[in-house]
Design a protein around this motif. Structure first.
Motif, PDB file in Angstrom:
ATOM      1  N   ARG A  64      -4.332   7.979 -16.790  1.00 45.63           N
ATOM      2  CA  ARG A  64      -4.516   8.123 -17.552  1.00 45.63           C
ATOM      3  C   ARG A  64      -4.384   9.993 -18.031  1.00 45.63           C
ATOM      4  NH1 ARG A  64      -6.143   3.387 -20.322  1.00 45.63           N
ATOM      5  NH2 ARG A  64      -7.873   4.485 -20.820  1.00 45.63           N
ATOM      6  N   TRP A  65      -4.722   9.713 -18.992  1.00 44.90           N
ATOM      7  CA  TRP A  65      -4.936  11.548 -19.683  1.00 44.90           C
ATOM      8  C   TRP A  65      -6.289  11.423 -20.442  1.00 44.90           C
ATOM      9  CZ3 TRP A  65      -0.965  14.653 -19.952  1.00 44.90           C
ATOM     10  CH2 TRP A  65      -0.184  14.477 -19.963  1.00 44.90           C
ATOM     11  N   THR A  66      -7.129  12.735 -19.646  1.00 42.09           N
ATOM     12  CA  THR A  66      -8.159  12.960 -19.185  1.00 42.09           C
ATOM     13  C   THR A  66      -8.474  14.414 -19.916  1.00 42.09           C
ATOM     14  OG1 THR A  66      -8.186  14.220 -16.685  1.00 42.09           O
ATOM     15  CG2 THR A  66      -8.593  11.177 -17.276  1.00 42.09           C
ATOM     16  N   ASN A  67      -9.372  15.233 -19.865  1.00 44.36           N
ATOM     17  CA  ASN A  67     -10.131  16.422 -19.922  1.00 44.36           C
ATOM     18  C   ASN A  67      -9.457  17.328 -18.510  1.00 44.36           C
ATOM     19  OD1 ASN A  67     -12.032  15.314 -21.027  1.00 44.36           O
ATOM     20  ND2 ASN A  67     -12.955  16.822 -20.021  1.00 44.36           N
ATOM     21  N   PRO A  68      -9.288  18.485 -18.392  1.00 48.73           N
ATOM     22  CA  PRO A  68      -9.610  18.967 -16.963  1.00 48.73           C
ATOM     23  C   PRO A  68     -10.729  19.122 -16.366  1.00 48.73           C
ATOM     24  CG  PRO A  68      -8.408  20.465 -18.279  1.00 48.73           C
ATOM     25  CD  PRO A  68      -8.774  19.278 -19.327  1.00 48.73           C
ATOM     26  N   GLY A  69     -11.258  18.605 -14.812  1.00 56.34           N
ATOM     27  CA  GLY A  69     -12.476  18.610 -14.514  1.00 56.34           C
ATOM     28  C   GLY A  69     -13.034  18.271 -13.488  1.00 56.34           C
ATOM     29  N   GLY A  70     -13.959  18.109 -12.981  1.00 57.67           N
ATOM     30  CA  GLY A  70     -13.796  18.132 -11.089  1.00 57.67           C
ATOM     31  C   GLY A  70     -15.799  18.221 -11.037  1.00 57.67           C
ATOM     32  N   TYR A  71     -15.581  18.063  -9.638  1.00 62.94           N
ATOM     33  CA  TYR A  71     -17.246  17.881  -9.581  1.00 62.94           C
ATOM     34  C   TYR A  71     -17.553  19.622  -8.444  1.00 62.94           C
ATOM     35  CZ  TYR A  71     -16.435  13.244  -8.682  1.00 62.94           C
ATOM     36  OH  TYR A  71     -16.688  11.563  -9.504  1.00 62.94           O
ATOM     37  N   ILE A  72     -18.653  20.008  -8.880  1.00 62.83           N
ATOM     38  CA  ILE A  72     -19.368  21.115  -8.268  1.00 62.83           C
ATOM     39  C   ILE A  72     -19.139  21.313  -6.673  1.00 62.83           C
ATOM     40  CG2 ILE A  72     -21.202  21.543 -10.427  1.00 62.83           C
ATOM     41  CD1 ILE A  72     -22.542  21.055  -9.131  1.00 62.83           C
ATOM     42  N   GLU A  73     -19.389  22.508  -6.609  1.00 60.17           N
ATOM     43  CA  GLU A  73     -19.360  22.994  -4.754  1.00 60.17           C
ATOM     44  C   GLU A  73     -20.955  23.474  -4.846  1.00 60.17           C
ATOM     45  OE1 GLU A  73     -16.771  22.485  -2.564  1.00 60.17           O
ATOM     46  OE2 GLU A  73     -15.533  21.537  -4.286  1.00 60.17           O
ATOM     47  N   MET A 143      -2.425  12.242 -29.313  1.00 57.39           N
ATOM     48  CA  MET A 143      -3.155  11.321 -28.656  1.00 57.39           C
ATOM     49  C   MET A 143      -3.425   9.932 -28.900  1.00 57.39           C
ATOM     50  SD  MET A 143      -6.594  13.540 -27.153  1.00 57.39           S
ATOM     51  CE  MET A 143      -6.685  15.275 -28.370  1.00 57.39           C
ATOM     52  N   GLU A 144      -3.015   9.526 -30.052  1.00 60.17           N
ATOM     53  CA  GLU A 144      -2.924   8.430 -30.101  1.00 60.17           C
ATOM     54  C   GLU A 144      -2.141   7.465 -29.924  1.00 60.17           C
ATOM     55  OE1 GLU A 144      -5.795   6.327 -32.460  1.00 60.17           O
ATOM     56  OE2 GLU A 144      -6.535   8.903 -32.515  1.00 60.17           O
ATOM     57  N   THR A 145      -1.173   8.460 -29.531  1.00 60.15           N
ATOM     58  CA  THR A 145       0.010   7.504 -29.176  1.00 60.15           C
ATOM     59  C   THR A 145      -0.436   7.210 -27.417  1.00 60.15           C
ATOM     60  OG1 THR A 145       1.218   8.810 -29.320  1.00 60.15           O
ATOM     61  CG2 THR A 145       1.630   7.351 -30.781  1.00 60.15           C
ATOM     62  N   MET A 146      -1.781   7.930 -26.903  1.00 59.11           N
ATOM     63  CA  MET A 146      -1.117   7.823 -25.623  1.00 59.11           C
ATOM     64  C   MET A 146      -2.441   7.577 -24.827  1.00 59.11           C
ATOM     65  SD  MET A 146      -0.633  12.212 -25.409  1.00 59.11           S
ATOM     66  CE  MET A 146      -0.878  12.307 -24.021  1.00 59.11           C
TER      67      MET A 146
END
Length: 192
Positions: A64-73, A143-146
């Motif tokens: 799946r396509w997402t915005n970049p991100g993660g968990y805080i340290e 994005m509509e086709t992804m």
């Protein structure tokens, strides 16, 4: 999973009422296990009318396509976390502009997700090859086709259709508080 031993002194934990809520608490010292929490951050980076997206190479959300991100340290300011995550996942340098959305998801591990609109600085998207296997800037039409994750679709809508400043970093608070990450609504012109 239930906490069995105190993280402070190692003694056995018991279940008891703490301020009206059933919690795990130490039988020897004052330690209380307040619950399990995780804090995630996400980046909304636009360049020339296109949003930065990454394709997940791992679960959850593999493919799946997402915005970049993660968990805080543990010892990292949220602003530093999201700037680091964008660079790590796809090699793009971006800086925080404003906080635009918060998701609250209470469950066995209570998850809070904080989304930032970020200003693109430099770099072309290159996937890290571990967490991310593709990256790029995409238009709303593309994005509509992804297979874009539903939550990411919502975040993109928030960023694209926002009509005010959101929360911005308070770089000059009225009281100096070293080590704090402070965000506030923008001050009215008469108060600056």
């Amino acid at each position: 999973m239930e906490a069995k031993f105190c993280m402070s002194c190692g003694a056995a934990m018991e279940t008891r009422d703490v301020d009206g809520t059933i919690r795990r608490a130490c039988t020897v010292c004052s330690f209380v296990h307040w619950g399990n929490y995780s804090i995630g951050v996400g980046a909304l980076v636009m360049k020339e009318g296109k949003m930065l997206l990454v394709r997940r190479a791992q679960e959850p959300g593999k493919g799946r396509w997402t915005n970049p991100g993660g968990y805080i340290e543990q010892h990292e300011l949220i602003e530093d976390t999201i700037e680091r995550e964008v660079m790590e996942e796809c090699g793009v340098k971006a800086v925080v502009n404003r906080l635009v959305a918060v998701r609250d998801l209470p469950r066995s591990i209570h998850n809070v997700y904080i989304a930032f609109e970020m200003d693109y600085v430099s770099g072309e998207p290159v996937p890290d090859g571990v967490e991310v296997d593709a990256a790029g800037f995409y238009s709303l039409a593309e994005m509509e086709t992804m297979p874009v994750a539903d939550f990411t679709r919502w975040l993109v809508d928030v960023a694209v259709h926002s009509d005010h400043t959101g929360l911005v970093a308070d770089k000059e608070p009225i009281v100096k508080m070293d080590g704090y990450g402070l965000y506030r609504v923008q001050q009215a012109a008469a108060n600056r």
